[in-house]
Write a protein that holds these residues in place. Structure first.
Motif: not given
Length: 328
Positions: A28-50
């Protein structure tokens, strides 16, 4: 958290995972590191939950929005915390931060509630604190819980500086508390300790001395972190020690902020924000106290709308985002 800083930036978080969930988190972090927001879509759950155990603090820090927030001072209901933990126990690849805008150890049941999260095999768990309540009992609780990391914010090496910045605090007490924790933990690998200082006008000249004071006392896995000043989208006076950039929305072609694809923050009353910078409930996307579910919020229309606004560059529709100088 006592000084309400963005979660997770100080740690190499992947190293905190104790199981195969590390790979999920890394993907998930690798996808978020991309500058392409299309890759962010569909991330199954947040990497940070507070989960904000306490929306109240025992200090009135000058760089924090908590002293002036209009939100009600309160503690999270135990049943609400347990409900949220039970819901996310089946998820994986995220870090749990049991704090938000306040000091988590002010909650009288903080240790029992984190024990419930541990019993549900949730981890890593990272606790952020101002260190004022790290007495012998609370240190023992931290060690008994076998938590993954403890982040303590100490701004300055001179008592006068610390007292002026962290109003209501005593540097001598906090430093003694940290030394108590280090002595009690000894060479054990957990909790990893991160000592943090915020770079601002009052502290910039003391950062080198901060490293010199603490580095000899820390274990090989412990860290010292410098956080750059954050004005919380204009909620506090700019105290940075160098010229600050204009709010991010002023930049031509500003991209969407990754925060909307990486974080969910449950406030003490159950309202869920899409951003850990949201001190005034401006980006609420659901409410666990009203029957919403974490999964439903993550996949729901309210958060989808915020993401679309960001992707289309319509930041003026979101005042907090328009004024924000920090882009995730």
């Amino acid at each position: 958290m006592s000084d309400a800083v963005p979660q997770g930036a100080e740690l190499e978080v992947r190293a905190l995972f104790r199981d195969e969930a590390a790979e999920t988190h890394a993907e998930r972090r690798a996808r978020l590191a991309s500058d392409d927001p299309d890759l962010w879509e569909g991330i199954a759950f947040p990497v940070e939950f507070a989960l904000e155990l306490a929306a109240v603090c025992n200090l009135a820090c000058v760089m924090c929005p908590v002293p002036t927030t209009s939100r009600k001072r309160r503690l999270m209901d135990e049943a609400l915390f347990r409900k949220a933990v039970d819901e996310v126990a089946s998820e994986t690849g995220f870090v749990l931060f049991p704090q938000g805008f306040g000091e988590p150890m002010l909650h009288p049941k903080w240790a029992e509630l984190l024990a419930h999260a541990k019993a549900k095999r949730i981890g890593p768990i990272v606790v952020l604190t101002n260190g004022t309540l790290l007495d012998e009992r609370n240190v023992a609780r931290l060690l008994d819980l076998d938590l993954d990391a403890l982040v303590v914010s100490i701004d300055g090496v001179e008592p006068e500086t610390y007292a002026a910045v962290r109003v209501g605090g005593d540097l001598g007490v906090v430093e003694a508390n940290v030394r108590r924790f280090l002595a009690a933990r000894g060479p054990a690998p957990r909790p990893r300790l991160v000592l943090r200082i915020i770079r601002m006008k009052e502290t910039a000249a003391q950062i080198s001395a901060f490293f010199e004071r603490w580095r000899p006392l820390l274990g090989p896995a412990d860290e010292i972190a410098i956080n750059e000043f954050n004005d919380w989208a204009g909620k506090v006076e700019d105290r940075s020690d160098a010229p600050r950039p204009q709010p991010a929305a002023a930049a031509a072609g500003r991209p969407p902020c990754r925060m909307l694809w990486m974080n969910l923050s449950v406030h003490a009353d159950g309202k869920v924000s899409a951003c850990c910078h949201d001190s005034e409930d401006e980006l609420i996307v659901g409410d666990l106290s009203k029957g919403d579910t974490v999964r439903g919020i993550w996949e729901g229309p309210a958060l989808a709308r915020l993401r679309q606004v960001h992707r289309e560059g319509r930041f003026e529709e979101l005042p907090i985002c328009h004024a924000c100088r920090n882009q995730a």
